[in-house]
Design a protein around this motif. Structure first.
Motif, PDB file in Angstrom:
ATOM      1  N   VAL A 194       0.834  -1.317   0.037  1.00 56.92           N
ATOM      2  CA  VAL A 194      -0.126   0.022   0.046  1.00 56.92           C
ATOM      3  C   VAL A 194       1.021   1.208   0.110  1.00 56.92           C
ATOM      4  O   VAL A 194       0.472   2.112  -0.579  1.00 56.92           O
ATOM      5  N   GLY A 195       2.040   1.129   0.805  1.00 56.79           N
ATOM      6  CA  GLY A 195       2.969   2.438   0.628  1.00 56.79           C
ATOM      7  C   GLY A 195       2.650   3.322   1.793  1.00 56.79           C
ATOM      8  O   GLY A 195       2.217   2.845   2.991  1.00 56.79           O
ATOM      9  N   PHE A 196       2.782   4.399   1.743  1.00 53.62           N
ATOM     10  CA  PHE A 196       2.741   5.398   2.940  1.00 53.62           C
ATOM     11  C   PHE A 196       3.840   5.227   3.838  1.00 53.62           C
ATOM     12  O   PHE A 196       4.543   4.395   3.723  1.00 53.62           O
ATOM     13  N   GLN A 197       3.969   6.445   4.627  1.00 51.98           N
ATOM     14  CA  GLN A 197       5.086   6.408   5.617  1.00 51.98           C
ATOM     15  C   GLN A 197       4.808   5.345   6.462  1.00 51.98           C
ATOM     16  O   GLN A 197       3.706   5.466   7.247  1.00 51.98           O
ATOM     17  N   SER A 198       5.680   4.426   6.824  1.00 50.73           N
ATOM     18  CA  SER A 198       5.579   3.554   7.915  1.00 50.73           C
ATOM     19  C   SER A 198       6.648   3.377   8.988  1.00 50.73           C
ATOM     20  O   SER A 198       7.648   3.858   8.657  1.00 50.73           O
ATOM     21  N   THR A 199       6.475   2.787   9.972  1.00 49.44           N
ATOM     22  CA  THR A 199       7.442   2.696  10.897  1.00 49.44           C
ATOM     23  C   THR A 199       7.099   1.484  11.894  1.00 49.44           C
ATOM     24  O   THR A 199       6.025   0.922  11.865  1.00 49.44           O
ATOM     25  N   SER A 200       7.884   0.976  12.602  1.00 51.37           N
ATOM     26  CA  SER A 200       7.717  -0.268  13.643  1.00 51.37           C
ATOM     27  C   SER A 200       7.867   0.205  15.047  1.00 51.37           C
ATOM     28  O   SER A 200       8.554   1.084  15.460  1.00 51.37           O
ATOM     29  N   VAL A 201       6.838  -0.815  15.933  1.00 52.13           N
ATOM     30  CA  VAL A 201       7.203  -0.291  17.229  1.00 52.13           C
ATOM     31  C   VAL A 201       7.395  -1.660  17.818  1.00 52.13           C
ATOM     32  O   VAL A 201       6.609  -2.696  17.491  1.00 52.13           O
ATOM     33  N   TYR A 202       8.338  -1.947  18.748  1.00 54.81           N
ATOM     34  CA  TYR A 202       8.576  -3.167  19.352  1.00 54.81           C
ATOM     35  C   TYR A 202       8.042  -3.579  20.509  1.00 54.81           C
ATOM     36  O   TYR A 202       7.607  -2.820  21.478  1.00 54.81           O
ATOM     37  N   TYR A 203       7.614  -4.813  20.900  1.00 53.91           N
ATOM     38  CA  TYR A 203       7.184  -5.222  22.079  1.00 53.91           C
ATOM     39  C   TYR A 203       7.139  -6.566  22.323  1.00 53.91           C
ATOM     40  O   TYR A 203       7.507  -7.490  21.520  1.00 53.91           O
ATOM     41  N   ASP A 204       7.111  -7.080  23.648  1.00 51.05           N
ATOM     42  CA  ASP A 204       7.094  -8.499  23.926  1.00 51.05           C
ATOM     43  C   ASP A 204       5.790  -9.244  23.851  1.00 51.05           C
ATOM     44  O   ASP A 204       4.798  -8.601  24.373  1.00 51.05           O
ATOM     45  N   ARG A 205       5.571 -10.445  23.154  1.00 48.78           N
ATOM     46  CA  ARG A 205       4.190 -11.072  22.941  1.00 48.78           C
ATOM     47  C   ARG A 205       4.162 -11.830  24.294  1.00 48.78           C
ATOM     48  O   ARG A 205       4.816 -12.852  24.525  1.00 48.78           O
ATOM     49  N   LYS A 206       2.922 -11.748  24.810  1.00 49.30           N
ATOM     50  CA  LYS A 206       2.366 -12.582  25.801  1.00 49.30           C
ATOM     51  C   LYS A 206       1.918 -13.951  25.388  1.00 49.30           C
ATOM     52  O   LYS A 206       1.584 -14.071  24.317  1.00 49.30           O
ATOM     53  N   GLU A 207       1.696 -14.690  26.545  1.00 51.35           N
ATOM     54  CA  GLU A 207       0.612 -15.972  26.267  1.00 51.35           C
ATOM     55  C   GLU A 207      -0.784 -15.719  26.043  1.00 51.35           C
ATOM     56  O   GLU A 207      -1.167 -14.570  26.705  1.00 51.35           O
ATOM     57  N   ARG A 208      -1.560 -16.256  25.447  1.00 44.21           N
ATOM     58  CA  ARG A 208      -2.965 -16.342  25.206  1.00 44.21           C
ATOM     59  C   ARG A 208      -3.380 -16.141  26.650  1.00 44.21           C
ATOM     60  O   ARG A 208      -3.121 -17.265  27.413  1.00 44.21           O
ATOM     61  N   MET A 209      -4.420 -15.534  26.994  1.00 44.36           N
ATOM     62  CA  MET A 209      -5.083 -15.359  28.164  1.00 44.36           C
ATOM     63  C   MET A 209      -5.873 -16.297  28.820  1.00 44.36           C
ATOM     64  O   MET A 209      -5.790 -16.951  29.748  1.00 44.36           O
ATOM     65  N   ALA A 210      -6.627 -16.959  27.782  1.00 45.00           N
ATOM     66  CA  ALA A 210      -7.618 -17.994  27.835  1.00 45.00           C
ATOM     67  C   ALA A 210      -7.861 -18.545  26.416  1.00 45.00           C
ATOM     68  O   ALA A 210      -7.563 -17.888  25.504  1.00 45.00           O
ATOM     69  N   GLY A 211      -8.572 -19.805  26.587  1.00 46.44           N
ATOM     70  CA  GLY A 211      -8.960 -20.283  25.426  1.00 46.44           C
ATOM     71  C   GLY A 211      -7.729 -20.806  24.356  1.00 46.44           C
ATOM     72  O   GLY A 211      -6.561 -20.755  25.080  1.00 46.44           O
ATOM     73  N   GLU A 212      -7.977 -21.533  23.401  1.00 43.76           N
ATOM     74  CA  GLU A 212      -7.128 -22.118  22.796  1.00 43.76           C
ATOM     75  C   GLU A 212      -6.876 -21.328  21.232  1.00 43.76           C
ATOM     76  O   GLU A 212      -7.586 -20.496  20.783  1.00 43.76           O
ATOM     77  N   THR A 213      -5.662 -21.716  20.799  1.00 43.87           N
ATOM     78  CA  THR A 213      -5.319 -21.190  19.502  1.00 43.87           C
ATOM     79  C   THR A 213      -6.529 -21.326  18.432  1.00 43.87           C
ATOM     80  O   THR A 213      -6.818 -22.780  18.460  1.00 43.87           O
ATOM     81  N   LYS A 214      -6.697 -20.711  17.560  1.00 47.15           N
ATOM     82  CA  LYS A 214      -7.686 -20.852  16.358  1.00 47.15           C
ATOM     83  C   LYS A 214      -6.978 -20.948  15.090  1.00 47.15           C
ATOM     84  O   LYS A 214      -7.350 -21.069  14.203  1.00 47.15           O
TER      85      LYS A 214
END
Ligand code: UDP
Ligand code: MG
Length: 342
Positions: A194-214
């Motif tokens: 698509v383009g446009f000005q873009s950037t990234s923000v970094y974070y730590d991914r947690k575990e799923r709070m409840a339920g199972e992966t879909k």
């Protein structure tokens, strides 16, 4: 500039276990952001029920009655994560200045949305949430996912490494996204296009709070295959390469066979014959499989089916007064078995 109107789009498929907590946390976040005047008070949460078979929709609906920041979009059947996300983005874009997409299981750090907004106010129209590391993933998920990114890069598809569908897009970016008319829309590949000005923000991914992966293995593989075949012609080039190599090899073998013939050792033919039959047969099958995959894509594209069908839209139309709120256990139709048939 006035504080931008933010819509957070959350695709949900059978998320009854995690949804109440998700709604709570996101509502708190939205209120904080409004209080800090980072976003307009008209900002909304839009939950897209992707044809769930459990109480997902009734949970969304009931919260929507209590809090008018909570909106719902119910798809008529399971359209898949990517299409559910698109349904939400497209439904909300006209009334939003920027849109954030996030999974319902809150594996992604919602606090990062604040940072997304900072970047947006600096003029970035697409902000990617990128995972720093994959500590919380299982060994299998981590390696299959990273293998996928590497494979995609090898196939020449431009992806943001370790970025899933946690991102902010401006209204303009979503409008541009809508112009990609293909039915097999692979978001992670298309958004960079698509383009446009873009950037990234970094974070730590947690575990799923409840339920199972879909995303069981079956869906992951089909997602990967979809990503590759809707973006890359490298498999076709590999087939040509394979064909070239096998031609070269059989040519060398031919020379060798003639040598055997003229030196009088002719009864050794069976092994090489049977090997080459199997080899060529295998190559042909692989080639046919890949070509078939592309033809399948053409076939689907020519049908121009809608990517999703909206059943109820409380975002644009408000809560209809004459409709009773859904009873628990309604929507028990097996949408999944329907969606497999396309
Ligand atoms: N999801 C969906 N439709 C589907 C499958 C998944 O809307 O057919 C949603 C799901 O509710 C979740 C998000 O997509 O909000 C990501 O799914 P999940 O967390 O199970 O994937 P994982 O994080 O395990 O890759
Ligand atoms: Mg998840």
């Amino acid at each position: 500039m006035n504080a931008p109107l933010l819509t957070i789009v959350i695709p949900c498929y059978n998320e009854e276990e995690v949804l109440p907590e998700t709604i709570k946390q996101l509502t708190v976040l939205l209120d904080e952001l409004i209080n800090d005047q980072l976003i307009s008070e008209k900002s909304r949460l839009l939950f897209v029920d992707d044809g769930s078979k459990d109480k997902t929709w009734s949970i969304i609906y009931k919260h929507g009655l209590k809090d008018n920041k909570i909106k719902g979009l119910k798809l008529a059947r399971n359209a898949g994560h990517q299409n559910a996300l698109l349904a939400g983005l497209f439904a909300a874009k006209n009334q939003s200045d920027c849109l954030v997409s996030i999974d319902a299981d809150l594996q992604d750090d919602i606090a990062v949305i604040r940072e997304f907004l900072m970047r947006f106010s600096e003029g970035f129209e697409v902000v990617y949430g990128v995972r720093r590391e994959r500590k919380t993933d299982t060994f299998f998920k981590k390696h299959s996912a990273q293998g996928f990114y590497k494979l995609m890069t090898f196939m020449g598809v431009n992806l943001v490494y370790n970025h899933a569908d946690f991102r902010l897009m401006s209204k303009r970016a979503v409008e541009a996204l809508e112009q990609f008319n293909e039915s097999n829309l692979f978001l992670r590949g298309v958004v960079p296009l698509v383009g446009f000005q873009s950037t990234s923000v970094y974070y730590d991914r947690k575990e799923r709070m409840a339920g199972e992966t879909k995303y069981p293995l079956r869906k992951m593989l089909s997602f990967a295959l979809d990503g590759i075949t809707s973006f890359s012609v490298t498999p076709i080039r590999l087939i040509s390469l394979m064909g070239f190599v096998s031609f070269l090899v059989s040519f060398l073998f031919g020379v060798y066979f003639f040598y055997l013939k003229f030196s009088g050792q002719t009864q050794t033919g069976w092994t090489s014959l049977i090997t080459s039959i199997w080899l060529i047969g295998g190559l042909q099958l692989i080639a046919l499989g890949f070509i078939g995959e592309y033809i399948g894509k053409i076939y689907k594209e020519t049908k121009r089916r809608p990517k999703f069908v909206v059943d109820i839209d409380t975002f644009n139309l408000g809560v209809p007064e004459d409709v009773e709120s859904p009873k628990e256990g309604e929507h028990l139709v097996d949408y999944n078995s329907l969606s497999k048939s396309n």
